[in-house]
Design an enzyme around this catalytic site. Structure first.
Site, PDB file in Angstrom:
ATOM      1  N   ASP A 211      -4.412 -25.465  -5.170  1.00  3.33           N
ATOM      2  CA  ASP A 211      -3.485 -24.762  -4.271  1.00  3.33           C
ATOM      3  C   ASP A 211      -2.119 -24.520  -4.918  1.00  3.33           C
ATOM      4  O   ASP A 211      -1.068 -24.886  -4.351  1.00  3.33           O
ATOM      5  CB  ASP A 211      -3.270 -25.598  -2.979  1.00  3.33           C
ATOM      6  CG  ASP A 211      -4.560 -26.099  -2.361  1.00  3.33           C
ATOM      7  OD1 ASP A 211      -5.553 -25.355  -2.385  1.00  3.33           O
ATOM      8  OD2 ASP A 211      -4.571 -27.235  -1.841  1.00  3.33           O
TER       9      ASP A 211
ATOM     10  N   GLU B 214      -7.192 -19.184   5.601  1.00  5.71           N
ATOM     11  CA  GLU B 214      -6.141 -20.140   5.211  1.00  5.71           C
ATOM     12  C   GLU B 214      -5.425 -19.595   3.968  1.00  5.71           C
ATOM     13  O   GLU B 214      -5.677 -18.474   3.542  1.00  5.71           O
ATOM     14  CB  GLU B 214      -6.751 -21.525   4.906  1.00  5.71           C
ATOM     15  CG  GLU B 214      -7.732 -21.521   3.741  1.00  5.71           C
ATOM     16  CD  GLU B 214      -8.439 -22.855   3.545  1.00  5.71           C
ATOM     17  OE1 GLU B 214      -8.270 -23.790   4.346  1.00  5.71           O
ATOM     18  OE2 GLU B 214      -9.208 -22.968   2.555  1.00  5.71           O
TER      19      GLU B 214
END
Ligand code: FUB
Length: 350
Positions: free
Chosen positions: A43, A251
């Site tokens: 991420d 997301e």
């Protein structure tokens, strides 16, 4: 397909990531190598501060005491490390622990994807973590250094919820926090900014869940307005339905500006694409344009898009080092635009 964020092998068996299986068995070559290999990282939120590149990733760990579950419980991260580099392709430094779960007074478990920004010489780290009631909230921590250590505020940001915060400061000085993620990210439990523990996933013909936005106050530690939805529309101005799951938001929100336009990019989760949509202001609406990055090895796909010098780069992750979906490694590759401002789709393997 029910199980969330499972292993590469199991994901392939369930049939929801055949591309991933093909990439493995086809022996394709990754276009980029992991930026670090001494720890697992994911991420990656990258920024340039004072001419230097800083990456704020999740720090994946093999938490053997945690069982895999449908809500991503095995993503049991406990701290953040900030990575830094002077230039793309140069040595990458791990600056050690920047924030530890035990130092966040209200936190329970699972430090997921963070982001950071700077204002007036103070660095702000935004992070999602489950509180002691096991509800994801978004916290903020500050430091005088981009690499920390960061000190967490005693409470989560009031009115915040779900996961994957990304902070965007516009040229007029206003700052916005985007956030949200369905399934394990709990966005389905929030309707009208109210929590409903029984909140369900959408049915196929229902309008898909949307990411959230709120402008930040001058102190960068609170919302200056009620949280609202970010509209993502198709070319005909219609919202996506849940069955459009190769395009609808799941997301991993990110916002960047290119040639005066606002680019909102995100992961489609269970179909593993990184997609993007373009708008005229930070709130949108954003019109869907296509895929930034095709599915990568592993279940999750999560990124940032940053200009470094005169070029644009996509920071992303895959599971090249481990083969396990919860043990990821961050990477970077160049991102280019077509003359009309659309992004050239990237395949992480050749
Ligand atoms: O790293 C944990 C979660 O996996 C992130 O919050 C999601 O975006 C996915 O990458």
């Amino acid at each position: 397909m029910k199980r969330l964020y499972t292993t590469v092998v199991l994901t392939a068996l369930t049939g929801c990531s055949l591309t991933t299986l093909a990439q493995t068995s086809g022996g394709k070559t990754p276009i980029s190598q992991p930026l670090v290999s001494h720890i697992y990282t994911a991420d990656p939120s990258a920024h340039v501060f004072n001419g230097k590149i800083y990456i704020y990733p999740s720090h994946d760990i093999d938490a053997k005491d945690v069982k895999e579950d449908d809500e991503g419980g095995h993503f049991a991260m406990r701290d953040y490390h900030v990575l830094s580099m002077d230039k793309i392709g140069g040595p990458v430094k791990d600056n050690g622990v920047a924030l530890d779960l035990k130092d966040i007074p209200w936190a329970g478990r699972q430090l997921w994807a963070p982001d950071a920004t700077v204002k007036n010489g103070i660095y702000y780290l935004y992070f999602p973590v489950k509180d002691k009631q096991d509800i994801f909230r978004i916290g903020v921590a500050t430091s005088k250094s981009p690499t920390g250590p960061f000190k967490a505020e005693p409470e989560p940001i009031k009115g915040s919820y779900s996961i994957d915060p990304t902070v965007f400061q516009d040229t007029d000085g206003k700052a916005y926090l985007y956030f949200g993620g369905i399934w394990g990210g709990q966005l389905q439990r929030w309707s009208g900014n109210q929590y409903d523990p029984k909140g369900a996933l959408k049915q196929k013909d229902e309008v898909a869940y949307l990411p959230r936005i709120a402008r930040l106050s001058a102190d960068m530690k609170s919302f200056d307005e009620p949280v609202r939805e970010v509209q993502i529309l198709d070319a005909n101005g219609k919202p996506f339905l849940e069955k459009d799951n190769d395009k609808r938001f799941f997301e991993a929100a990110w916002l960047h500006k290119y040639n005066g336009k606002y680019y909102f990019s995100y992961s489609t989760g269970d179909t593993h694409n990184l997609c993007y949509a373009i708008g005229d202001n930070p709130y949108g609406p954003f019109t869907y344009k296509g895929v930034v990055l095709k599915p990568v090895l592993g279940w999750t796909n999560h990124h940032s898009i940053v200009q470094v010098g005169g070029k644009w780069y996509l920071f992303y992750h895959d599971v090249q080092l481990s083969g396990k979906t919860h043990l990821r490694n961050v990477k970077v590759t160049e991102l280019t635009y077509n003359p009309d401002g659309t992004i050239k789709t990237i395949d992480a393997y050749k």
